[in-house]
Structures are given as structure tokens and as C-alpha cells.
Scaffold this motif. Structure first.
Motif, PDB file in Angstrom:
ATOM      1  N   HIS A  20     -31.671  73.972  17.736  1.00 41.52           N
ATOM      2  CA  HIS A  20     -31.294  72.637  18.199  1.00 41.52           C
ATOM      3  C   HIS A  20     -29.875  72.299  17.762  1.00 41.52           C
ATOM      4  O   HIS A  20     -29.119  71.665  18.502  1.00 41.52           O
ATOM      5  N   LEU A  37     -30.881  67.191  30.790  1.00 41.17           N
ATOM      6  CA  LEU A  37     -31.297  68.353  30.023  1.00 41.17           C
ATOM      7  C   LEU A  37     -31.895  67.960  28.683  1.00 41.17           C
ATOM      8  O   LEU A  37     -32.851  68.550  28.212  1.00 41.17           O
ATOM      9  N   GLU A  40     -35.624  66.451  29.398  1.00 42.02           N
ATOM     10  CA  GLU A  40     -36.610  67.085  30.262  1.00 42.02           C
ATOM     11  C   GLU A  40     -36.353  68.589  30.362  1.00 42.02           C
ATOM     12  O   GLU A  40     -35.326  69.083  29.942  1.00 42.02           O
ATOM     13  N   ASP A  41     -37.286  69.268  30.969  1.00 40.36           N
ATOM     14  CA  ASP A  41     -37.174  70.711  31.121  1.00 40.36           C
ATOM     15  C   ASP A  41     -36.411  71.116  32.366  1.00 40.36           C
ATOM     16  O   ASP A  41     -36.276  72.295  32.649  1.00 40.36           O
ATOM     17  N   GLN A  42     -35.983  70.157  33.138  1.00 37.49           N
ATOM     18  CA  GLN A  42     -35.273  70.507  34.365  1.00 37.49           C
ATOM     19  C   GLN A  42     -34.166  69.491  34.647  1.00 37.49           C
ATOM     20  O   GLN A  42     -34.247  68.340  34.222  1.00 37.49           O
ATOM     21  N   SER A  99     -26.083  76.083  36.561  1.00 31.56           N
ATOM     22  CA  SER A  99     -26.896  76.274  35.361  1.00 31.56           C
ATOM     23  C   SER A  99     -26.222  77.372  34.554  1.00 31.56           C
ATOM     24  O   SER A  99     -25.445  78.156  35.095  1.00 31.56           O
ATOM     25  N   THR A 133     -27.966  72.348  33.505  1.00 32.86           N
ATOM     26  CA  THR A 133     -29.133  72.854  32.780  1.00 32.86           C
ATOM     27  C   THR A 133     -28.780  74.204  32.187  1.00 32.86           C
ATOM     28  O   THR A 133     -27.816  74.833  32.614  1.00 32.86           O
ATOM     29  N   ASP A 135     -30.011  77.611  29.143  1.00 32.40           N
ATOM     30  CA  ASP A 135     -31.004  78.280  28.313  1.00 32.40           C
ATOM     31  C   ASP A 135     -30.278  79.187  27.322  1.00 32.40           C
ATOM     32  O   ASP A 135     -29.196  79.697  27.607  1.00 32.40           O
TER      33      ASP A 135
END
Lengths: 344, 379, 85
Positions: A20, A37, A40-42, A99, A133, A135
Motif C-alpha cells: 500500500h 482506483l 474500487e476494483d475497477q 491501464s 487503473t 496492478d
């Protein structure tokens, strides 16, 4: 900060505080406004804004691996933004969102990652797109080569635009916006194992602001591609094959920098097969070629634009040929693998 | 001069072509057939196609593409040795880029690399010393191939590694010498040729004098050529002039680089490191007496054949009979029934398709189809 | 057969080991000049000279006079073509 804190470890991908910290402290602060982001996950993209710009959504994805991670003229971060934007732009799409997914090998120095993420954010800002977004994964040493980045791009295609790689017709002209092979040559010069040096910068750039005026003003644009892996030769071969035509280039009209030429002669490589990251190849109706050329010349990324050849009736369909300086012709086949340095 | 611009000049190319055409026509009319010229060197084959010269040279001159591509003639057994070494744990097999794609009987070096073998591409054999020093716990093996041009670089690197006492570096040498190869070709009586365009870069090492016996014994003129279009055409023009005048001399059209005596320091390094006169067994050529070299006894500790379970070069696998036909000028590459069908650069069946310098690969890559309509019809 | 290109010696890196820096059209590389040193010439005398480079070794000095001579020979051919046409 201890030295351990300056290096990416598996903890940075473990879902806990380290991760984090990395997301908040590095990615969110660099990419700025990512309101969705965080919660939420999307990413949630307002449809109204998209619909106003055209009638089709363009979606593209690309993964970026390059060694070294930083090279003159760019780095993997800038590449990951520009490469995906260009894939949208050559379809005529207005790029809007990206993304960004990172696969990081543990041990990657944090300052390096900070630089690369910063460069990515800067490239997105300059291009006017938002990274919405993302990852992050961290893998054990040896499971990846330092850093891989995947970006997916979303754009909107204005109504009525139908570019296709299969649309070239005999008589059409072939244009490119700049020098051939700069990126491939710059990366090769930056690689230590070949022991080479020289001042050559990658052409890495986002091409949508170069491309859009031509598409708006010239209805005769048939095919448009960015010449990345496989080089200009690869892309033009694809166009020739898909359109069942022959594309014939005039070798003397190809803009190739002397350093790129020298590198190719030193290592026995073909400049037309070197990768580019800011080079677009366009096939356009002959009566609009000069207009398109003038539009490109007026853009900073098109200063060295040239008409390099033309489309011919399929005497030998699906082929790319080059007329040499003495009038003889040769074929340039699609490369069947990596170009390797030669001694003979 | 940096990129030989003077020797790429279009006006000079046109002037040479214009000068050569009537002379070649005259000789061909006298012979009742086109002139048969062998460009020995794969670099010249490459240049002919790369610059589109094959379409500009008068059709009274036909080329027989010679054996001068060290990658093409590399025996399958040599590739197998390199692959076997690369697969050994703890070995880094360093190589020029060219041999990586050459298929051995158990795959190529590229395939071995994909399966985890230690394979590295180097630009210079001398870089193998640096590589070995950087990986003291690894055994570095340099896969040394090439004609007389490349041999001095390997020789110097062997001598330097010996002097520096580098214990973890060895050389797997499959060098091939030009003169025995040319002689073997001339001894094969099926070769019909009128003269040679001589290899410029081999000659910069061995000199121009060593070709004298070719003119004397076999009555073939030879003109040494550089690799720029003007260089090549100048040599070809001189060759045609010789044939017209009924002369049979060794001439040097690449005097800015090639001296009569070659490069003495390079020859000395070769002599010191290598024992010559070893029989070679090459792809497409078969056994060529005296064409191979072996690392001399004082440097045997640097010879990688010592690391192999089965030492010494093995026997070359058989190439299709067609390859020999192309090499000796009896057929052109596109007259081979395998060409473009079973035999492609991606899946080479014969030696000459292996490297981009091989006659068949050059034909495959560069010749537009309108050049050989009979093939277009068959397809 | 053997790829070779002209390069200019820019500086000597290590005279004893025979290492120099060479450049061709802005591309630089460390090269080995040991095989040029046979005639007892000091390596420093090579700086500024053009050499023919093959696999990282300078294999021959390029003789500018010979290059000029070849080109002069060619201009005679060009002249002849011109006269005859």
C-alpha cells in the motif's frame, strides 16, 4: 532510508503495508488523479464523454520488455505509454485512458522504479491521457527481467473513419514521418554487451497529434501503422500482403541517420528491420500525398517526413521491393526471427 | 570516406557498366556462351543482390556463387559440438551471431539457448577474454568460425588469453582456409568458369601474391575486389578486359586495403597459434585437404575440443546433391527442386540456404520473381 | 565472406594491450590494433588514421593515396564513356 528500503522486495507485492505504501506513495502520487482506483476494483469511465467523440470504442493492449530499461530518448515507462497510444492512434482513435500493470523482479532499485513511473506519468500527461487503473506484482529474482509493464488503452474512433491494413491500392503513395530505425539502433548502442557507443536517441513518441490532423483533412488515407517490432519492412510487408499489392520503395528516399547506417554496416543488420517507437507508415491516395506531407512537416514529430514509395499493381503480390540507387530492385522479405549481428 | 560514399557513387557505377557491356559482349560472342564468373566470397554475393547489381550487369556475364560463406559450410558436426558444450552446466558458449541459427542434428544454438543453455553473442573474439574474466566460476568457450580474415582475431585472442593466464576460456575452432578451398574447387573438373572475383577481406590478410598459382596452374584470371558497388564492378571490368585480351593475371582492384604481402602481423599471429594443413570436411564441399586448422600444442589448454566427450571434428552430414551443383555452377539456386519449397531460410535443408550470404538465401531474399518467371509459373 | 567497414582511430586506450577507440559515422567502439603494429610504428601514430575493421580488429590501414588512384582511374573511364556517347 536504509538500503533495504531502496530496493523492491517481495513484501512490496504481498498485499500488506509495504504494497500500500508503494501504491500510495509512488503510483498514485505520480499518476495523479485516479479517484476510482483508490476505492474500487475497477475504473469507471463515463459513457457520455466517450459517445460524444465517435461511434466505436478502440481497445488495445501491449506488454513492454526492453533491455536496458533506460536508453537515450526514452525508457520503458515512456515506451509503455507511447506504444499503446500509438496502437490506438493508427486506427484513427482518439486515445483517452490507459491501464498500467507492473511485473517487478525483486531487487529492482526503488529510485529506478520511481524514475520510470515518473517518466510514464509525464508521457501520459503530455499526451493528454489518464492512467485510470493499474496492478503491481513482485516476483522472485530470476522470474522476470527487472521490470515488465503492460498497458491497455481505450480510445474512441470518430464516425466514418475506416482505416485498414488491407486498403492499399495501386497508385497510392507511402509516407513516413521520420528517420528509420532510430529506436532499435539507440537500444543496441545502449546495450553493454556489444561494447558500442554513440549519440543516437530513440524516436519514442506518442503520434496521435501528428496523425489526427491528417485523418481529419485527408479522406484518402488508406492504411496507417506504427512500425515497431519487425521495423518498417515488417509493417509494409504486412500492408502489401493484406492488400494484395506490391509496395515499392525508393532506397535513396529513405531517411536513415548516418549513425544508424554505420551501426547496421558494422553489425550486418538491415535498417528497415530495426524497431521504431515513433514512426508511422501511411498509405494515402496519390492526390493527397503532398497535402499530408505538408501537414506532417508542420508537426515537430514530422519534420523529417518523406514520401518513400508507392503501391503497385500486384506483379508479385504481397511483396515489398526496393529500387536501389542504381536502378536495380531487390525484395525485402518479412524477417523470420530476431536480427543477429553478423561477421559475414 | 567514412561509409565509402565515393565507392557507391551512381555515376561511377553507370560508367563501369557502360564500359564493361561491349567488352563482355565481345568475349561472349567469341565463346558462343555467357562468361562464367565466380565471386568466391559470400560478401560479394550479398553485395550483388543487396545493391541490385544482378539486374544491371550485362546478361553476357553469369555468376557462379562461390563457397566463401563460413557459416554455410559449417559442418553439422561442428554445430553439434557447440550445442553440446553450451548444454553443459557451467558453460557459457560465446559466438558471433551468424552461427546461432544454423541447424545441427539436435537443433541450433538458438534453440539450445531457449532451453536454458548458456549462449552469448559477441562482436569480437577478443571480448571473450573480458567475458571469461567477468565470470571466473564459469567455463567460457568461444565458437570460432570464419575464413582467413577472421582467423587472426581468434589467433590473437588465443595468444592474449595464454599470456594473461586466463584459466576459464577455451576456443572451439572451425576456421577454414581459402586457398586450399579454391584449389579443391579448381581440381573438381565439373566446374566451368572463366575467372574469379577475388575476396577483398581475406586478401587483406593473405595478400595478393598467394593467388599466383591459380593463374599459373589453372589458367584462371583473378581480380581482388572490395565490397562497395564501384569496387566490385571495377574488379569485374578488369576481369572482363583480361578475358578479352586473352590475359590470365592476378590483379588487385582493392589496393587501398589489400597489400601484395597481406598483413604480416596477422599472418604471424595465425602461424603462432594455429597448425595449418588439417583436412576439413565442410558442408556442401565435402572433404577439402589442408583447409582446416588446429590450435598448436603449446596452446592446447585453450582448445575446447578437450572438453568434448568425442574430440575432433566429426563427419559432415550429407547435403542434397543439388547444393554441390549450385556451388560448382552447374545449376542456379532456383533450378533446385527444393528451393523455396522444402528449403527456406527458416528451415534450410542445404548449406547455401543457411546464412544470408549463401547463394540460395541471397536468391531467396533478394531476387524479385519477375527475374525467374519459370518459378512463378510452377508456383 | 567477411564483413569489414572503415573506421577512424580516435584515441589509444591501452598501448601495451593494443586497444584503441575507433569511430565510424558517430558509432564508437573499443577495438584491437595489435595486428597493425608489425612495422614497429608507435600506436599513437595511428590516431586519426582510417582502418578496415573486422570482428573488432583493425586488419588493414586504408591507403588514401590508393583510394584516390582507383577513383582517378575511374574518372578516365567516365571520360571515355562521355567521349564515345
Amino acid at each position: 532510508m536504509t538500503s533495504a528500503e531502496k530496493t523492491i522486495t517481495l513484501a512490496h507485492g504481498a498485499g500488506g503495508g509495504a504494497m500500500h505504501g508503494l501504491i500510495d506513495g509512488l503510483f498514485l502520487s505520480a499518476f495523479g488523479d485516479m479517484p476510482l482506483l483508490q476505492k474500487e476494483d475497477q475504473a469507471r469511465l463515463p459513457l457520455a464523454g466517450l459517445q460524444a467523440r465517435g461511434d466505436r470504442l478502440a481497445l488495445t493492449t501491449d506488454s513492454f520488455v526492453v533491455s536496458p530499461l533506460e536508453f537515450p530518448g526514452g525508457d520503458i515507462g515512456k515506451l509503455a505509454v507511447c506504444g499503446t497510444l500509438n496502437d490506438l492512434a493508427v486506427g484513427g482513435a482518439v486515445p483517452l485512458y490507459l491501464s498500467a500493470a507492473f511485473i517487478i523482479e525483486e531487487g529492482l532499485p526503488l529510485p529506478l522504479l520511481q524514475r520510470l513511473v515518473g517518466s510514464m506519468a509525464e508521457a501520459a500527461r503530455q499526451a493528454g491521457v489518464t492512467i485510470v487503473t493499474g496492478d503491481t506484482k513482485v516476483v522472485e529474482r530470476g522470474m522476470a527481467d527487472k521490470l515488465f509493464i503492460n498497458t491497455t488503452g481505450v480510445g474512441v474512433i470518430p464516425a466514418g473513419l475506416t482505416l485498414s491494413v488491407a486498403a492499399a491500392r495501386p497508385g497510392d503513395k507511402v509516407l513516413i514521418n521520420g528517420h528509420v530505425g532510430d529506436h532499435g539502433a539507440a537500444v543496441m548502442l545502449a546495450r553493454e554487451e556489444l561494447g558500442l557507443g554513440g549519440e543516437l536517441a530513440s524516436d519514442c513518441a506518442a503520434l496521435h497529434t501528428l496523425i489526427q490532423p491528417v485523418l481529419t483533412q485527408c479522406a484518402g488515407v488508406r492504411c496507417l501503422r506504427d512500425a515497431t517490432r519487425g521495423g518498417l519492412g515488417g509493417v509494409l510487408n504486412e500492408m502489401a500482403e493484406a492488400s494484395s499489392v506490391e509496395i515499392r520503395l525508393t532506397e535513396q528516399d529513405l531517411p536513415i541517420r548516418p549513425q544508424t547506417q554505420a551501426l547496421c554496416e558494422l553489425l550486418g543488420l538491415e535498417p528497415l528491420l530495426l524497431a521504431n517507437e515513433g514512426l508511422a507508415a501511411m498509405v494515402i491516395a496519390p492526390e493527397q500525398a503532398e497535402q499530408a506531407l505538408a501537414l506532417w512537416h508542420a508537426h515537430p514529430l514530422g519534420r523529417h517526413a518523406r514520401i518513400i514509395g508507392e503501391v503497385r499493381a500486384p506483379a508479385s503480390p504481397g511483396r515489398l521491393s526496393l529500387i536501389g540507387p542504381y536502378g536495380g530492385a531487390r525484395l525485402l522479405e518479412v524477417p523470420h526471427g530476431l536480427q543477429l549481428p553478423r561477421i559475414c | 570516406m567514412s561509409l565509402n560514399t565515393d565507392f557507391r557513387d551512381a555515376d561511377r557505377v553507370r560508367a563501369l557498366l557502360a564500359a564493361m557491356t561491349p567488352v563482355a559482349g565481345r568475349v561472349a560472342a567469341r565463346l558462343g556462351r555467357p562468361l562464367q564468373i565466380m565471386e568466391v566470397c559470400g560478401g560479394h554475393t550479398h553485395a550483388i543482390f543487396r545493391f541490385g547489381l544482378h539486374q544491371l550487369i550485362p546478361d553476357t556475364i553469369e555468376f557462379i556463387h562461390g563457397p566463401g560463406c563460413p557459416v554455410c559450410v559449417l559442418p553439422v558436426a561442428a554445430v553439434d559440438q557447440a550445442v553440446a558444450l553450451a548444454r553443459q552446466p557451467n558453460v557459457i558458449l560465446a559466438s558471433f551471431g551468424d552461427p546461432l541459427r544454423v541447424p545441427g542434428s539436435r537443433g541450433s544454438l538458438l534453440q539450445a539457448k531457449a532451453e536454458g543453455a548458456g549462449v552469448r553473442v559477441l562482436y569480437s573474439p577478443y571480448d571473450a577474454l573480458t567475458l571469461a574474466k567477468a565470470h571466473p566460476r564459469k567455463q567460457v568457450v568461444f565458437f570460432a568460425i570464419g575464413f582467413d580474415t577472421t582467423m587472426p582475431g581468434t589467433a590473437h585472442s588465443i595468444l592474449a588469453a595464454d599470456r594473461a593466464g586466463i584459466g576459464n576460456l577455451r576456443f572451439l575452432c572451425h576456421h577454414i582456409r581459402l586457398i586450399p578451398t579454391l584449389t579443391a574447387l579448381l581440381e573438381a573438373d565439373e566446374v566451368k568458369l572463366d575467372g574469379f572475383v577475388g575476396p577483398g577481406h581475406v586478401s587483406m590478410v593473405i595478400g595478393s601474391r598467394v593467388y599466383a598459382p591459380i593463374a599459373r596452374q589453372y589458367h584462371k584470371p583473378l581480380v581482388i575486389a572490395g565490397f562497395e558497388p564501384v569496387d566490385f564492378l571495377q574488379a569485374l571490368y578488369q576481369l572482363v578486359l583480361q578475358l578479352d585480351q586473352g590475359r590470365c593475371d592476378i590483379e588487385n582492384a582493392y589496393a587501398r586495403v589489400v597489400a601484395d604481402t597481406g598483413n604480416p602481423a596477422a599472418l604471424q599471429a595465425m602461424e603462432q597459434a594455429f597448425e595449418s594443413g588439417v583436412d576439413g570436411h565442410w558442408r556442401g564441399l565435402g572433404r577439402v585437404p589442408g583447409s582446416g586448422v588446429r590450435i598448436r600444442a603449446p596452446y592446447r589448454h585453450l582448445d575446447a575440443t578437450g572438453l568434448l566427450a568425442v574430440a575432433g571434428p566429426g563427419k559432415a552430414a550429407d547435403d542434397p546433391a543439388w547444393c554441390h551443383g549450385v556451388l560448382t555452377g552447374r545449376i542456379k539456386p532456383d533450378q533446385c527442386p527444393l528451393f523455396r519449397r522444402r528449403c527456406t531460410p527458416e528451415h534450410p535443408v542445404g548449406a547455401l540456404m543457411v546464412s544470408s550470404e549463401g547463394a540460395c538465401a541471397a536468391y531467396y531474399q533478394y531476387r524479385p520473381e519477375q527475374d525467374h518467371p519459370e518459378e512463378a509459373r510452377r508456383d | 565472406m567477411c564483413l569489414g567497414i572503415p573506421a577512424r582511430i580516435v584515441s589509444i586506450v591501452d598501448a601495451d594491450a593494443g586497444l584503441a577507440l575507433a569511430e565510424t559515422a558517430g558509432v564508437r567502439r573499443q577495438i584491437n590494433i595489435a595486428l597493425l603494429a608489425a612495422d614497429g610504428r608507435a600506436p599513437s601514430a595511428l590516431v586519426g588514421k582510417w582502418v578496415l575493421l573486422h570482428v573488432g580488429f583493425a586488419m588493414a590501414l586504408i591507403d588514401q593515396q590508393e583510394a584516390d588512384r582507383t577513383l582517378a582511374l575511374l574518372s578516365q573511364i567516365e571520360q571515355r564513356e562521355w567521349d564515345e556517347s
